[in-house]
Design an enzyme around this catalytic site. Structure first.
Site, PDB file in Angstrom:
ATOM      1  N   HIS A  33      -7.138   4.461   1.876  1.00 36.47           N
ATOM      2  CA  HIS A  33      -6.617   4.148   0.534  1.00 36.47           C
ATOM      3  C   HIS A  33      -6.803   5.290  -0.453  1.00 36.47           C
ATOM      4  O   HIS A  33      -6.601   5.115  -1.651  1.00 36.47           O
ATOM      5  CB  HIS A  33      -7.253   2.864   0.019  1.00 36.47           C
ATOM      6  CG  HIS A  33      -6.898   1.699   0.877  1.00 36.47           C
ATOM      7  ND1 HIS A  33      -5.709   1.018   0.755  1.00 36.47           N
ATOM      8  CD2 HIS A  33      -7.550   1.142   1.929  1.00 36.47           C
ATOM      9  CE1 HIS A  33      -5.659   0.069   1.681  1.00 36.47           C
ATOM     10  NE2 HIS A  33      -6.757   0.120   2.407  1.00 36.47           N
ATOM     11  N   SER A  35     -10.864  -0.944   0.637  1.00 33.19           N
ATOM     12  CA  SER A  35      -9.517  -1.514   0.682  1.00 33.19           C
ATOM     13  C   SER A  35      -9.351  -2.778  -0.149  1.00 33.19           C
ATOM     14  O   SER A  35      -8.265  -3.030  -0.652  1.00 33.19           O
ATOM     15  CB  SER A  35      -9.128  -1.804   2.133  1.00 33.19           C
ATOM     16  OG  SER A  35     -10.036  -2.714   2.728  1.00 33.19           O
ATOM     17  N   ASP A  70     -13.233   6.923   6.386  1.00 38.11           N
ATOM     18  CA  ASP A  70     -11.883   6.362   6.462  1.00 38.11           C
ATOM     19  C   ASP A  70     -11.227   6.506   5.089  1.00 38.11           C
ATOM     20  O   ASP A  70     -11.646   5.862   4.130  1.00 38.11           O
ATOM     21  CB  ASP A  70     -11.992   4.881   6.884  1.00 38.11           C
ATOM     22  CG  ASP A  70     -10.636   4.199   6.995  1.00 38.11           C
ATOM     23  OD1 ASP A  70      -9.612   4.822   6.644  1.00 38.11           O
ATOM     24  OD2 ASP A  70     -10.608   3.028   7.417  1.00 38.11           O
ATOM     25  N   ASN A  92       0.832  -1.206   0.000  1.00 35.18           N
ATOM     26  CA  ASN A  92       0.000   0.000   0.000  1.00 35.18           C
ATOM     27  C   ASN A  92       0.872   1.264   0.000  1.00 35.18           C
ATOM     28  O   ASN A  92       0.398   2.346   0.309  1.00 35.18           O
ATOM     29  CB  ASN A  92      -0.904   0.032   1.228  1.00 35.18           C
ATOM     30  CG  ASN A  92      -1.786  -1.185   1.311  1.00 35.18           C
ATOM     31  OD1 ASN A  92      -2.464  -1.529   0.347  1.00 35.18           O
ATOM     32  ND2 ASN A  92      -1.782  -1.857   2.451  1.00 35.18           N
ATOM     33  N   HIS A 109     -13.669  -1.818   6.677  1.00 33.03           N
ATOM     34  CA  HIS A 109     -12.497  -2.495   7.238  1.00 33.03           C
ATOM     35  C   HIS A 109     -12.759  -3.048   8.641  1.00 33.03           C
ATOM     36  O   HIS A 109     -13.565  -2.500   9.400  1.00 33.03           O
ATOM     37  CB  HIS A 109     -11.373  -1.453   7.304  1.00 33.03           C
ATOM     38  CG  HIS A 109     -10.025  -1.989   7.628  1.00 33.03           C
ATOM     39  ND1 HIS A 109      -9.462  -1.864   8.880  1.00 33.03           N
ATOM     40  CD2 HIS A 109      -9.119  -2.636   6.867  1.00 33.03           C
ATOM     41  CE1 HIS A 109      -8.248  -2.399   8.871  1.00 33.03           C
ATOM     42  NE2 HIS A 109      -8.025  -2.879   7.662  1.00 33.03           N
ATOM     43  N   LYS A 122       0.313   3.945   4.859  1.00 33.19           N
ATOM     44  CA  LYS A 122       0.161   3.517   3.466  1.00 33.19           C
ATOM     45  C   LYS A 122       0.847   4.525   2.541  1.00 33.19           C
ATOM     46  O   LYS A 122       2.067   4.586   2.547  1.00 33.19           O
ATOM     47  CB  LYS A 122      -1.316   3.258   3.192  1.00 33.19           C
ATOM     48  CG  LYS A 122      -1.726   1.965   3.921  1.00 33.19           C
ATOM     49  CD  LYS A 122      -3.181   1.664   4.006  1.00 33.19           C
ATOM     50  CE  LYS A 122      -3.347   0.341   4.773  1.00 33.19           C
ATOM     51  NZ  LYS A 122      -4.655   0.183   5.397  1.00 33.19           N
ATOM     52  N   GLU A 145     -15.749   3.899   4.074  1.00 33.35           N
ATOM     53  CA  GLU A 145     -14.427   4.204   3.526  1.00 33.35           C
ATOM     54  C   GLU A 145     -14.644   5.061   2.288  1.00 33.35           C
ATOM     55  O   GLU A 145     -15.713   4.994   1.679  1.00 33.35           O
ATOM     56  CB  GLU A 145     -13.698   2.905   3.153  1.00 33.35           C
ATOM     57  CG  GLU A 145     -13.260   2.131   4.368  1.00 33.35           C
ATOM     58  CD  GLU A 145     -12.752   0.724   4.049  1.00 33.35           C
ATOM     59  OE1 GLU A 145     -12.067   0.543   3.030  1.00 33.35           O
ATOM     60  OE2 GLU A 145     -13.037  -0.180   4.828  1.00 33.35           O
TER      61      GLU A 145
END
Ligand SMILES: *Cc1c(COP(=O)(O)O)cnc(C)c1O
Length: 425
Positions: A227, A199, A224, A56, A142, A258, A195
């Site tokens: 990513h 992910s 979140d 990541n 997640h 990440k 998110e």
């Protein structure tokens, strides 16, 4: 004298051995692979070099000279350990500097860093919601969010992935059950958590639509950006920035581990949110402050992501995503995804390209076959994803070259993991 295991001990080990055997039978056994090189597009595992498509480290910062220097400098000045929690005497200068930089990055009033993203999720969710409240989650969020939501004791509601109509249905029902006038009182709250980029699927949440319905029902929204940080927006702070809706989200969460090349997690938002978390987030309060080197490296990572160098890297990353996408899905993908950092208009755009396999054992076999050919992409299985939806999770980095992607595509074609160019329309 060695250990003479008594029969209780034997029983204990036998029980665990049989549980592990059950995992093995289902293709779900996991083992740690020792990597004896820095993180990068080439990693050494068990003395062998691999072309790595599993990290990541999206901007290629994990082994970047300027981050290493910042970490080394912090060690020289502040040592290796912090000796206490942030609230006792462990709040060394690099944390304040990091949090100031994070707030600027996210365009927020304030920020708080945690030891990990996992700890940020757990501490924050439990601080914000409790037994009288309702937490509404996208089905694919997640594990850190699921665990935080469960631990909070709040009532949990789950909506099908990215289904805003279903989310609205849940909010309407929960809202109608609240004592009247409670959206202004402090009796029962609704907290939506999603998110921005998922992910394991690499797709984007319809954040603008979610913000609409949460306003309509007086719910709170936590996003979140694990990513999406480093990848979207003019400052590359995430999808909320790119969509221009940052100020409609109460709680911004992310990780420093990440794209930002270091380690740790963060929450950004209003000053009062951060003051509240300092007082209430147990994973922040009851844990030794992380090493100063991590905070210093993370700060440098944020600065680099915001800089022109960050923009250049981000553009290189999208170029690789476009090349890999067209290699996997055919030519049609290429035009559509050939844009640079303003990619919030394409719901599929991210640095994560899952290759769906389905069966757990077959996914493991595919990963083994790729590894035999020098390419590292581990199989992602239950419980990380649902049973029967095992996949190869391919991730790209700004540090990959066009040749790296070409090698990946031709190897996957040889292994029939994707169709070859001759059968593609
Ligand atoms: C990795 C990840 C986290 C946890 O962050 P860490 O810093 O690795 O603990 C949280 N949420 C999502 C979506 C993640 O992918």
């Amino acid at each position: 004298m060695g250990f003479a295991p008594c029969c209780m001990m034997n029983q204990f080990e036998q029980e665990l051995r049989s549980r592990l055997a059950a995992l093995e039978n289902q293709g779900l056994y996991r083992r740690v692979r020792a990597v004896d090189s820095p993180q990068g597009t080439r990693i050494s595992v068990g003395g062998r070099m691999f072309l790595n498509f599993s990290s990541n480290d999206y901007l290629g910062l994990a082994n970047e000279a300027s981050l290493k220097e910042a970490a080394q400098d912090a060690i020289e000045r502040y040592g290796t350990g912090t000796g206490a929690s942030r609230l006792i005497c462990g709040s060394l200068a690099p944390f304040a500097q990091l949090e100031e930089t994070l707030a600027e990055f996210k365009g927020a009033e304030a920020a708080l860093s945690f030891s990990t993203g996992y700890a940020a999720a757990l501490g924050t969710i439990c601080a914000l919601a409790g037994r009288n409240d309702v937490i509404v989650l996208d089905r694919l969020v997640h594990a850190s969010i699921v665990d935080g939501a469960r631990l909070s004791g709040a009532r949990l509601r789950v909506f099908p992935h990215n289904d805003v109509a279903a989310l609205e249905f849940i909010l309407r029902r929960a809202d109608s059950r609240r004592p009247s006038g409670s959206s202004t009182a402090s009796s029962s709250r609704m907290l939506i958590i999603t998110e921005s980029v998922f992910s394991m699927d690499g797709d984007q949440a319809p954040l603008r639509e979610i913000a609409e319905v949460k306003d309509k029902y007086g719910a709170w929204l936590m996003v979140d950006e694990a990513h999406a940080t480093g990848l979207f927006g003019m400052r590359r702070s995430g999808l909320a920035e790119a969509l221009g809706i940052s100020d409609r989200i109460e709680v911004h969460m992310g990780t420093l581990g990440k794209a930002l090349g270091a380690s740790g997690g963060y929450i950004c938002g209003s000053r009062v949110l951060i003051d509240y978390l300092i007082n209430k987030a147990r994973s922040f309060i009851f844990s030794t402050a992380p090493v100063p080197a991590a905070a210093a490296a993370a700060q440098k990572g944020v600065e680099l992501a915001m800089s022109e160098e960050g923009e250049i890297r981000c553009r290189a990353l999208w170029q690789r995503v476009s090349e890999a996408g067209s290699g996997i899905n055919g030519k049609a993908h290429q035009q559509e995804s050939a844009r640079s950092c303003s990619r919030s208009d394409n719901r599929l755009a991210s640095a994560i390209l899952p290759i769906m396999v389905g069966d757990e054992a077959r996914a493991v076999e595919a990963a083994d076959a790729l590894r035999q050919r020098g390419i590292f992409i581990p199989a992602i299985r239950f419980p990380t994803v649902a049973r029967g939806s095992a996949r190869l999770r391919l991730t790209l980095s700004a540090a990959h070259t066009a040749e790296d992607v070409q090698q990946l595509i031709s190897t996957m074609q040889e292994l029939r993991l994707i169709t070859g160019p001759e059968v593609m329309r």
